[in-house]
Motif scaffolding. Structure first.
Motif, PDB file in Angstrom:
ATOM      1  N   LYS A  95       0.805  -1.218   0.000  1.00 55.20           N
ATOM      2  CA  LYS A  95       0.000   0.000   0.000  1.00 55.20           C
ATOM      3  C   LYS A  95       0.841   1.273   0.000  1.00 55.20           C
ATOM      4  O   LYS A  95       0.287   2.361  -0.015  1.00 55.20           O
ATOM      5  CB  LYS A  95      -0.931  -0.002   1.205  1.00 55.20           C
ATOM      6  N   MET A  96       2.141   1.154   0.030  1.00 52.82           N
ATOM      7  CA  MET A  96       2.993   2.350   0.102  1.00 52.82           C
ATOM      8  C   MET A  96       3.069   3.046  -1.249  1.00 52.82           C
ATOM      9  O   MET A  96       3.256   2.403  -2.269  1.00 52.82           O
ATOM     10  CB  MET A  96       4.397   1.991   0.560  1.00 52.82           C
ATOM     11  N   ARG A  97       2.938   4.360  -1.219  1.00 55.51           N
ATOM     12  CA  ARG A  97       3.059   5.169  -2.424  1.00 55.51           C
ATOM     13  C   ARG A  97       4.124   6.242  -2.260  1.00 55.51           C
ATOM     14  O   ARG A  97       4.189   7.172  -3.042  1.00 55.51           O
ATOM     15  CB  ARG A  97       1.718   5.829  -2.745  1.00 55.51           C
ATOM     16  N   SER A  98       4.948   6.120  -1.256  1.00 53.63           N
ATOM     17  CA  SER A  98       5.975   7.110  -0.971  1.00 53.63           C
ATOM     18  C   SER A  98       7.351   6.580  -1.370  1.00 53.63           C
ATOM     19  O   SER A  98       7.767   5.512  -0.900  1.00 53.63           O
ATOM     20  CB  SER A  98       5.963   7.451   0.520  1.00 53.63           C
ATOM     21  N   TYR A  99       8.043   7.331  -2.204  1.00 51.31           N
ATOM     22  CA  TYR A  99       9.387   6.902  -2.595  1.00 51.31           C
ATOM     23  C   TYR A  99      10.336   6.921  -1.402  1.00 51.31           C
ATOM     24  O   TYR A  99      11.258   6.113  -1.321  1.00 51.31           O
ATOM     25  CB  TYR A  99       9.921   7.741  -3.758  1.00 51.31           C
ATOM     26  N   VAL A 100      10.100   7.824  -0.453  1.00 52.98           N
ATOM     27  CA  VAL A 100      10.955   7.897   0.731  1.00 52.98           C
ATOM     28  C   VAL A 100      10.827   6.611   1.546  1.00 52.98           C
ATOM     29  O   VAL A 100      11.824   6.042   2.003  1.00 52.98           O
ATOM     30  CB  VAL A 100      10.603   9.132   1.590  1.00 52.98           C
TER      31      VAL A 100
END
Length: 125
Positions: free
Chosen positions: A11-16
Protein backbone atom coordinates in the motif's frame (compact mmCIF):
# COMPACT_ATOMS: atom_id res chain seq x y z
CA UNK A 1 5.88 -9.69 11.27
CA UNK A 2 6.65 -10.65 7.66
CA UNK A 3 2.95 -10.63 6.74
CA UNK A 4 2.54 -7.19 8.29
CA UNK A 5 5.58 -5.94 6.37
CA UNK A 6 4.15 -7.33 3.11
CA UNK A 7 0.81 -5.62 3.76
CA UNK A 8 2.52 -2.31 4.46
CA UNK A 9 4.67 -2.57 1.34
CA UNK A 10 1.76 -3.22 -1.01
CA UNK A 11 0.00 0.00 0.00
CA UNK A 12 2.99 2.35 0.10
CA UNK A 13 3.06 5.17 -2.42
CA UNK A 14 5.98 7.11 -0.97
CA UNK A 15 9.39 6.90 -2.59
CA UNK A 16 10.96 7.90 0.73
CA UNK A 17 9.38 4.91 2.48
CA UNK A 18 10.56 2.53 -0.25
CA UNK A 19 14.04 4.01 -0.05
CA UNK A 20 14.11 3.52 3.72
CA UNK A 21 12.89 -0.06 3.33
CA UNK A 22 15.75 -0.59 0.88
CA UNK A 23 18.25 0.80 3.37
CA UNK A 24 16.88 -1.50 6.09
CA UNK A 25 17.11 -4.55 3.82
CA UNK A 26 20.63 -3.57 2.81
CA UNK A 27 21.70 -3.27 6.45
CA UNK A 28 20.24 -6.76 7.02
CA UNK A 29 22.27 -7.96 4.00
CA UNK A 30 19.12 -8.91 2.11
CA UNK A 31 20.40 -7.37 -1.09
CA UNK A 32 17.77 -8.78 -3.46
CA UNK A 33 14.95 -7.20 -1.45
CA UNK A 34 16.90 -3.96 -1.10
CA UNK A 35 17.24 -3.70 -4.88
CA UNK A 36 13.50 -4.34 -5.30
CA UNK A 37 12.73 -1.54 -2.84
CA UNK A 38 15.14 0.87 -4.56
CA UNK A 39 13.53 0.12 -7.93
CA UNK A 40 10.05 0.75 -6.51
CA UNK A 41 11.28 4.03 -5.05
CA UNK A 42 12.72 4.99 -8.43
CA UNK A 43 9.39 4.20 -10.09
CA UNK A 44 7.86 6.90 -7.88
CA UNK A 45 10.72 9.42 -8.05
CA UNK A 46 13.93 10.01 -9.99
CA UNK A 47 15.84 10.91 -6.84
CA UNK A 48 19.60 10.98 -7.43
CA UNK A 49 20.41 9.57 -3.97
CA UNK A 50 18.33 6.46 -4.64
CA UNK A 51 20.18 5.94 -7.91
CA UNK A 52 23.47 6.33 -6.06
CA UNK A 53 22.45 3.81 -3.38
CA UNK A 54 21.28 1.37 -6.06
CA UNK A 55 24.56 1.66 -7.96
CA UNK A 56 26.59 1.07 -4.79
CA UNK A 57 24.59 -2.05 -4.01
CA UNK A 58 24.89 -3.32 -7.58
CA UNK A 59 28.66 -3.01 -7.56
CA UNK A 60 28.78 -4.62 -4.12
CA UNK A 61 26.95 -7.73 -5.37
CA UNK A 62 28.86 -7.57 -8.68
CA UNK A 63 25.84 -6.93 -10.89
CA UNK A 64 28.02 -5.25 -13.48
CA UNK A 65 25.36 -4.95 -16.17
CA UNK A 66 22.90 -3.38 -13.73
CA UNK A 67 25.63 -1.10 -12.42
CA UNK A 68 26.43 0.09 -15.94
CA UNK A 69 22.74 0.80 -16.64
CA UNK A 70 22.33 2.73 -13.39
CA UNK A 71 25.47 4.78 -13.99
CA UNK A 72 24.24 5.58 -17.51
CA UNK A 73 20.95 6.81 -16.04
CA UNK A 74 22.83 8.92 -13.49
CA UNK A 75 24.96 10.46 -16.25
CA UNK A 76 21.89 11.21 -18.37
CA UNK A 77 20.25 13.01 -15.45
CA UNK A 78 23.28 15.06 -14.38
CA UNK A 79 25.92 15.26 -17.07
CA UNK A 80 27.62 18.23 -15.41
CA UNK A 81 28.99 16.12 -12.55
CA UNK A 82 32.36 14.62 -13.33
CA UNK A 83 31.75 11.74 -10.93
CA UNK A 84 28.90 10.52 -13.15
CA UNK A 85 31.17 10.47 -16.20
CA UNK A 86 33.91 8.62 -14.33
CA UNK A 87 31.41 6.21 -12.77
CA UNK A 88 29.90 5.34 -16.15
CA UNK A 89 33.37 4.91 -17.65
CA UNK A 90 34.36 2.64 -14.76
CA UNK A 91 31.20 0.58 -15.26
CA UNK A 92 31.99 0.11 -18.94
CA UNK A 93 35.55 -0.86 -18.11
CA UNK A 94 34.38 -3.44 -15.58
CA UNK A 95 32.00 -4.89 -18.21
CA UNK A 96 34.98 -5.34 -20.52
CA UNK A 97 34.13 -2.45 -22.85
CA UNK A 98 37.56 -0.85 -22.65
CA UNK A 99 37.32 1.26 -25.80
CA UNK A 100 33.92 2.60 -24.75
CA UNK A 101 35.35 3.45 -21.31
CA UNK A 102 38.16 5.47 -22.91
CA UNK A 103 35.74 7.19 -25.26
CA UNK A 104 33.57 8.23 -22.30
CA UNK A 105 36.60 9.69 -20.50
CA UNK A 106 37.66 11.56 -23.65
CA UNK A 107 34.14 12.93 -24.02
CA UNK A 108 34.17 13.95 -20.36
CA UNK A 109 37.45 15.82 -20.76
CA UNK A 110 36.15 17.60 -23.84
CA UNK A 111 32.96 18.52 -22.02
CA UNK A 112 34.89 19.84 -19.02
CA UNK A 113 37.24 21.87 -21.23
CA UNK A 114 34.30 23.51 -22.97
CA UNK A 115 32.97 24.58 -19.58
CA UNK A 116 36.30 25.74 -18.15
CA UNK A 117 35.04 29.11 -16.90
CA UNK A 118 32.21 27.48 -14.99
CA UNK A 119 32.69 25.10 -12.12
CA UNK A 120 36.36 25.98 -11.57
CA UNK A 121 36.11 24.59 -8.05
CA UNK A 122 35.11 21.12 -9.25
CA UNK A 123 37.83 21.09 -11.89
CA UNK A 124 40.45 21.94 -9.29
CA UNK A 125 39.88 18.66 -7.44
Amino acid sequence: AAAKMALIKTKMRSYVAWHIFGLIYRSDRNYAEAIKCYRKALALSDNQQILKDLSILQIQIRDLKGYAETRKTMLAKTSTQRSNWVGFSLAQHMCGNYNVALLILDTCLGFMRSHNDRDLYEQSE
